[in-house]
Design a protein around this motif. Structure first.
Motif, PDB file in Angstrom:
ATOM      1  N   LYS A 104      11.505  -2.273  35.516  1.00  0.00           N
ATOM      2  CA  LYS A 104      12.536  -3.286  35.306  1.00  0.00           C
ATOM      3  C   LYS A 104      13.284  -3.591  36.595  1.00  0.00           C
ATOM      4  N   LYS A 105      13.547  -2.561  37.392  1.00  0.00           N
ATOM      5  CA  LYS A 105      14.272  -2.774  38.642  1.00  0.00           C
ATOM      6  C   LYS A 105      13.390  -3.463  39.685  1.00  0.00           C
ATOM      7  N   ALA A 106      12.141  -3.068  39.784  1.00  0.00           N
ATOM      8  CA  ALA A 106      11.264  -3.596  40.821  1.00  0.00           C
ATOM      9  C   ALA A 106      10.716  -4.985  40.494  1.00  0.00           C
ATOM     10  N   PHE A 107      10.365  -5.227  39.228  1.00  0.00           N
ATOM     11  CA  PHE A 107       9.695  -6.474  38.871  1.00  0.00           C
ATOM     12  C   PHE A 107      10.527  -7.399  37.999  1.00  0.00           C
ATOM     13  N   GLY A 108      11.648  -6.951  37.516  1.00  0.00           N
ATOM     14  CA  GLY A 108      12.487  -7.773  36.661  1.00  0.00           C
ATOM     15  C   GLY A 108      12.258  -7.473  35.194  1.00  0.00           C
ATOM     16  N   LYS A 109      13.228  -7.850  34.367  1.00  0.00           N
ATOM     17  CA  LYS A 109      13.165  -7.542  32.942  1.00  0.00           C
ATOM     18  C   LYS A 109      12.071  -8.313  32.223  1.00  0.00           C
ATOM     19  N   LYS A 110      11.702  -9.489  32.728  1.00  0.00           N
ATOM     20  CA  LYS A 110      10.701 -10.305  32.047  1.00  0.00           C
ATOM     21  C   LYS A 110       9.283  -9.794  32.255  1.00  0.00           C
ATOM     22  N   TRP A 111       9.075  -8.918  33.221  1.00  0.00           N
ATOM     23  CA  TRP A 111       7.728  -8.471  33.543  1.00  0.00           C
ATOM     24  C   TRP A 111       7.068  -7.778  32.362  1.00  0.00           C
ATOM     25  N   LEU A 112       7.810  -6.967  31.638  1.00  0.00           N
ATOM     26  CA  LEU A 112       7.226  -6.235  30.517  1.00  0.00           C
ATOM     27  C   LEU A 112       7.154  -7.049  29.231  1.00  0.00           C
ATOM     28  N   THR A 113       7.632  -8.286  29.240  1.00  0.00           N
ATOM     29  CA  THR A 113       7.515  -9.119  28.043  1.00  0.00           C
ATOM     30  C   THR A 113       6.171  -9.840  27.990  1.00  0.00           C
ATOM     31  N   VAL A 114       5.463  -9.910  29.095  1.00  0.00           N
ATOM     32  CA  VAL A 114       4.138 -10.537  29.125  1.00  0.00           C
ATOM     33  C   VAL A 114       3.121  -9.543  28.580  1.00  0.00           C
ATOM     34  N   TYR A 115       2.266  -9.987  27.662  1.00  0.00           N
ATOM     35  CA  TYR A 115       1.347  -9.098  26.960  1.00  0.00           C
ATOM     36  C   TYR A 115       0.418  -8.348  27.920  1.00  0.00           C
ATOM     37  N   GLY A 116      -0.146  -9.037  28.894  1.00  0.00           N
ATOM     38  CA  GLY A 116      -1.058  -8.402  29.842  1.00  0.00           C
ATOM     39  C   GLY A 116      -0.382  -7.308  30.650  1.00  0.00           C
TER      40      GLY A 116
END
Length: 74
Positions: free
Chosen positions: A30-42
């Motif tokens: 979350k800190k390195a890539f942003g909170k939206k990064w883990l919302t993408v299925y891939g």
């Protein structure tokens, strides 16, 4: 009967490592890539795939270490 205990110990070790990996890496991602990064299925699949791989490897190492010091009789 002892086979059930060995499998139970292995599952508990796997879950503990998986939980620790999730807690440690989730904040980093979350800190390195942003909170939206883990919302993408891939990206979720990639994260959980790495989590399962680390947990399996860690469980195998711990189980063989426990066998080496004669704690587990398998």
């Amino acid at each position: 009967m002892e086979r059930i205990w060995i499998i139970t110990i292995a599952v508990l070790i796997f879950l503990a490592i998986n939980f620790l990996y999730y807690k440690g890496m989730n904040g980093y991602v979350k800190k390195a890539f942003g909170k939206k990064w883990l919302t993408v299925y891939g990206n979720k699949v990639y994260f959980w795939q790495s989590s399962i791989f680390v947990s399996i490897a860690g469980t195998a190492l711990i189980m063989f270490f426990l066998k080496w010091i004669n704690v587990l009789p398998f």
